[in-house]
Design an enzyme around this catalytic site. Structure first.
Site, mmCIF file in Angstrom:
data_model
loop_
_atom_site.group_PDB
_atom_site.id
_atom_site.type_symbol
_atom_site.label_atom_id
_atom_site.label_comp_id
_atom_site.label_asym_id
_atom_site.label_seq_id
_atom_site.Cartn_x
_atom_site.Cartn_y
_atom_site.Cartn_z
ATOM 1 N N ASP A 13 8.401 -9.188 0.522
ATOM 2 C CA ASP A 13 7.145 -8.734 -0.055
ATOM 3 C C ASP A 13 6.141 -8.406 1.053
ATOM 4 O O ASP A 13 6.162 -9.029 2.115
ATOM 5 C CB ASP A 13 6.583 -9.841 -0.971
ATOM 6 C CG ASP A 13 5.553 -9.306 -1.939
ATOM 7 O OD1 ASP A 13 5.370 -8.073 -2.020
ATOM 8 O OD2 ASP A 13 4.906 -10.118 -2.618
ATOM 9 N N ASN A 61 10.028 -2.652 -10.886
ATOM 10 C CA ASN A 61 9.528 -1.706 -9.865
ATOM 11 C C ASN A 61 9.519 -0.249 -10.338
ATOM 12 O O ASN A 61 8.869 0.598 -9.718
ATOM 13 C CB ASN A 61 10.350 -1.813 -8.566
ATOM 14 C CG ASN A 61 10.010 -3.051 -7.741
ATOM 15 O OD1 ASN A 61 10.839 -3.545 -6.986
ATOM 16 N ND2 ASN A 61 8.795 -3.565 -7.871
#
Ligand code: FPP
Length: 237
Positions: A13, A61
């Site tokens: 991340d 996503n």
């Protein structure tokens, strides 16, 4: 205890924030993220870690801007094309976990080729979670077991943890014993919810593109300092 993890899982991340902090487009962060993943894979392999599972693209996503989704799909294709030979030479056994049917056809073909060409490799197992969502995986596993019951092939009494685990994308692989999440977020984000049941968690503020040998060493030292009890009590030494 001087144990190292056998199976390391990583939520990569912070690519976007890494790029924004430099005044660069977010895509540059993803490109730098690939380099961090390549060096982490090599370090894990060199340090004798048996398996690495990385969260590359989640089922959630797809809701990112179309440009970014397209960029990521093209990036996966390019990286696979460029790195396949090195993966073969370095004896990496690569697999892609997730709902692969929804990926662009070209990427699906490259994934099949990479999976087949590295299947017999004896080195590190490298799982790339692509269009992966843990709840979806559990739903699909439950449905598969239900179908077996409906066809009379499976007694409901025979459904145990082992039977369910055998229906997951990770079937046959040991559970991760360490999860690293970068960029300071303290969430699982629908990643390996079943498989991480007993994993140690290491959260670092390092943004994924900056994740290097020192950051990995910190995570491994943190892991070594944990007392893994699996719900039991610590044994007297
Ligand atoms: C999270 O950062 C990262 C991603 C969603 C993409 C991860 C993909 C790679 C590192 C490339 C991997 C490549 C291959 C071939 C497996 P973010 O965009 O959520 O960052 P932010 O939270 O700072 O916005």
């Amino acid at each position: 205890m001087s144990e190292k993890p056998h199976h390391l899982a990583i939520i990569m991340d912070g690519n976007g924030r890494w790029a924004e902090a430099r005044g660069l487009p977010r895509m540059m962060g993803h490109r730098a993220g690939v380099e961090a993943l390549k060096s982490t894979l090599r370090l894990c392999s060199d340090w004798g870690i048996a398996a690495l599972t990385a969260y590359a693209f989640s089922t959630e996503n797809w809701s990112r801007p179309g440009d970014e989704v397209n960029f990521l799909m093209t990036l996966f294709e390019r990286v696979l094309q460029k790195e396949l030979r090195t993966l073969e030479e370095e004896q990496v056994c690569i697999r892609f976990l997730g709902d692969l049917d929804a990926l662009p056809l070209k990427l699906q073909e490259l994934i099949s080729e990479a999976t087949e060409r590295t299947a017999a490799n004896a080195g590190i197992h490298f799982n790339v979670c692509t269009n992966y969502g843990s709840r979806q995986e559990l739903v699909q596993a439950t449905r598969a077991l239900a179908l077996q019951v409906q066809r009379g092939e499976l007694d409901p009494e025979a459904i145990d943890e082992r039977a369910l685990a055998a229906q997951l994308h990770t079937a046959g692989q040991p559970d991760p014993d360490l999860l690293i999440r970068t960029s300071g977020e303290q969430r699982l984000s629908n990643f390996l919810l079943w498989q991480l049941a007993y994993a140690e968690l290491h959260v670092t503020d390092v943004l994924w593109p900056d994740f290097d040998a020192a950051a990995l060493t910190n995570a491994l030292v943190d892991f070594q300092g944990r007392q893994r009890r699996f719900g039991g009590v610590q044994e007297e030494i």
